[in-house]
Motif scaffolding. Sequence first.
Motif, mmCIF file in Angstrom:
data_model
loop_
_atom_site.group_PDB
_atom_site.id
_atom_site.type_symbol
_atom_site.label_atom_id
_atom_site.label_comp_id
_atom_site.label_asym_id
_atom_site.label_seq_id
_atom_site.Cartn_x
_atom_site.Cartn_y
_atom_site.Cartn_z
ATOM 1 N N ALA A 228 0.826 -1.207 0.000
ATOM 2 C CA ALA A 228 0.000 0.000 0.000
ATOM 3 C C ALA A 228 0.861 1.258 0.000
ATOM 4 O O ALA A 228 0.551 2.233 -0.687
ATOM 5 C CB ALA A 228 -0.933 -0.011 1.203
ATOM 6 N N HIS B 48 2.239 2.097 -3.374
ATOM 7 C CA HIS B 48 1.230 2.528 -4.346
ATOM 8 C C HIS B 48 0.484 3.783 -3.880
ATOM 9 O O HIS B 48 -0.665 3.997 -4.254
ATOM 10 C CB HIS B 48 0.262 1.378 -4.634
ATOM 11 N N ARG B 49 1.136 4.623 -3.105
ATOM 12 C CA ARG B 49 0.535 5.909 -2.706
ATOM 13 C C ARG B 49 0.539 6.860 -3.901
ATOM 14 O O ARG B 49 1.436 6.823 -4.732
ATOM 15 C CB ARG B 49 1.332 6.549 -1.575
ATOM 16 N N CYS C 281 -0.545 6.953 -9.128
ATOM 17 C CA CYS C 281 0.134 5.950 -8.332
ATOM 18 C C CYS C 281 1.643 6.041 -8.576
ATOM 19 O O CYS C 281 2.097 6.026 -9.715
ATOM 20 C CB CYS C 281 -0.380 4.562 -8.686
ATOM 21 N N ALA D 39 -4.625 7.168 -8.880
ATOM 22 C CA ALA D 39 -4.799 6.441 -7.620
ATOM 23 C C ALA D 39 -6.284 6.443 -7.270
ATOM 24 O O ALA D 39 -6.976 7.400 -7.560
ATOM 25 C CB ALA D 39 -3.992 7.105 -6.523
ATOM 26 N N PRO D 40 -6.823 5.427 -6.684
ATOM 27 C CA PRO D 40 -6.162 4.184 -6.323
ATOM 28 C C PRO D 40 -5.964 3.295 -7.549
ATOM 29 O O PRO D 40 -6.850 3.175 -8.378
ATOM 30 C CB PRO D 40 -7.097 3.542 -5.311
ATOM 31 N N LEU E 11 -3.990 -1.745 -5.525
ATOM 32 C CA LEU E 11 -4.607 -1.388 -4.257
ATOM 33 C C LEU E 11 -6.072 -1.805 -4.220
ATOM 34 O O LEU E 11 -6.553 -2.341 -3.226
ATOM 35 C CB LEU E 11 -4.463 0.112 -4.008
#
Length: 112
Positions: free
Chosen positions: A52, A55-56, A63, A77-78, A82
């Motif tokens: 997680a 993948h911020r 992402c 994102a997301p 994720l």
Amino acid sequence: MSNMVLFGELRQRLDEHLDLVSRVAAEGDAGSALSVMRQDVPGLVAALRVFADEHRPDENGCCRKCRGGPFWRRVAAPCRMLLNALLASGAATTTTREHGWFRPRGHRSCES
């Protein structure tokens, strides 16, 4: 070629370990399930947190891990990883139902 062999071996070990944890949690007695929970769940939670964190979203909302390539191919994102992790863990379904955020709607052409 040796990297693929190593990857295959690591992947097989991980799959076998996850299968064992799932099987004990689902079919084991209370003592076994508690032991597995105390030993393995903190590590599994830590592993999911690593994914997680990787993948911020960046400052543009894309992402960080999936953003490679030209700007028109960047993943907002997301990202899919994720979302897949949330759906597989059941966290997304529980969260959206509890908070009432998810309101399924019909297709636009079907609405009057």
